[in-house]
Design an enzyme around this catalytic site. Structure first.
Site, PDB file in Angstrom:
ATOM      1  N   MET A  74       0.808  -1.222   0.000  1.00 58.85           N
ATOM      2  CA  MET A  74       0.000   0.000   0.000  1.00 58.85           C
ATOM      3  C   MET A  74       0.847   1.280   0.000  1.00 58.85           C
ATOM      4  O   MET A  74       0.315   2.359  -0.269  1.00 58.85           O
ATOM      5  CB  MET A  74      -1.009  -0.010   1.156  1.00 58.85           C
ATOM      6  CG  MET A  74      -0.396   0.041   2.517  1.00 58.85           C
ATOM      7  SD  MET A  74      -1.569  -0.210   3.903  1.00 58.85           S
ATOM      8  CE  MET A  74      -3.083   0.464   3.342  1.00 58.85           C
ATOM      9  N   TYR A  75       2.155   1.190   0.227  1.00 64.96           N
ATOM     10  CA  TYR A  75       3.007   2.381   0.135  1.00 64.96           C
ATOM     11  C   TYR A  75       3.227   2.779  -1.333  1.00 64.96           C
ATOM     12  O   TYR A  75       3.609   3.906  -1.615  1.00 64.96           O
ATOM     13  CB  TYR A  75       4.378   2.154   0.765  1.00 64.96           C
ATOM     14  CG  TYR A  75       4.407   1.829   2.228  1.00 64.96           C
ATOM     15  CD1 TYR A  75       3.264   1.857   3.033  1.00 64.96           C
ATOM     16  CD2 TYR A  75       5.598   1.457   2.831  1.00 64.96           C
ATOM     17  CE1 TYR A  75       3.318   1.535   4.376  1.00 64.96           C
ATOM     18  CE2 TYR A  75       5.665   1.145   4.181  1.00 64.96           C
ATOM     19  CZ  TYR A  75       4.523   1.179   4.943  1.00 64.96           C
ATOM     20  OH  TYR A  75       4.587   0.860   6.268  1.00 64.96           O
TER      21      TYR A  75
END
Length: 123
Positions: A74-75
């Site tokens: 998700m980064y």
């Protein structure tokens, strides 16, 4: 003598301008957690790094002694983390990399493929 380093960008600019590894920089000691098979106790978190800034920061951190790099799907920076690792000059076996599966990929149908993409991006 270190200049007045007031924020992360100033530190990064100064370190990049120095011979590698940076003169005057304090290396990160290699500290391992013996119960966890030698995983370094201190890791570099990569959120919210992206693009060239991500690659430069990780390269700098490895030069200063970091051996544990932490990222997550998700980064959105696993590819940049992989680029920095590939170009840092250390054998891959000397670096410990963690990533995390995005909660949206935790279903049986999506989990395996998402992990394969992460491994590919990270190298």
């Amino acid at each position: 003598m270190l200049p007045r380093l007031t924020d992360a960008r100033t530190v990064q600019s100064w370190v990049i301008s120095q011979p590698f590894p940076a003169r005057g920089a304090i290396p990160v000691p290699h500290v391992s957690v013996p119960l966890f098979n030698g995983i370094p106790a201190l890791g570099l978190g990569t959120y919210p790094l992206s693009g060239g800034h991500c690659v430069e920061t990780i390269t700098m951190a490895i030069g200063l002694g970091y051996r544990h790099i932490d990222t997550a799907q998700m980064y959105g920076n696993e590819r940049e983390v992989g680029q920095a690792i590939a170009s840092c000059g250390l054998p891959r076996g000397q670096l410990f990399v963690t990533t995390k599966v995005d909660p949206g990929n935790c279903s049986k149908a999506r989990f395996s493929e998402s992990v394969k993409r992460s491994v590919e991006a990270l190298g």
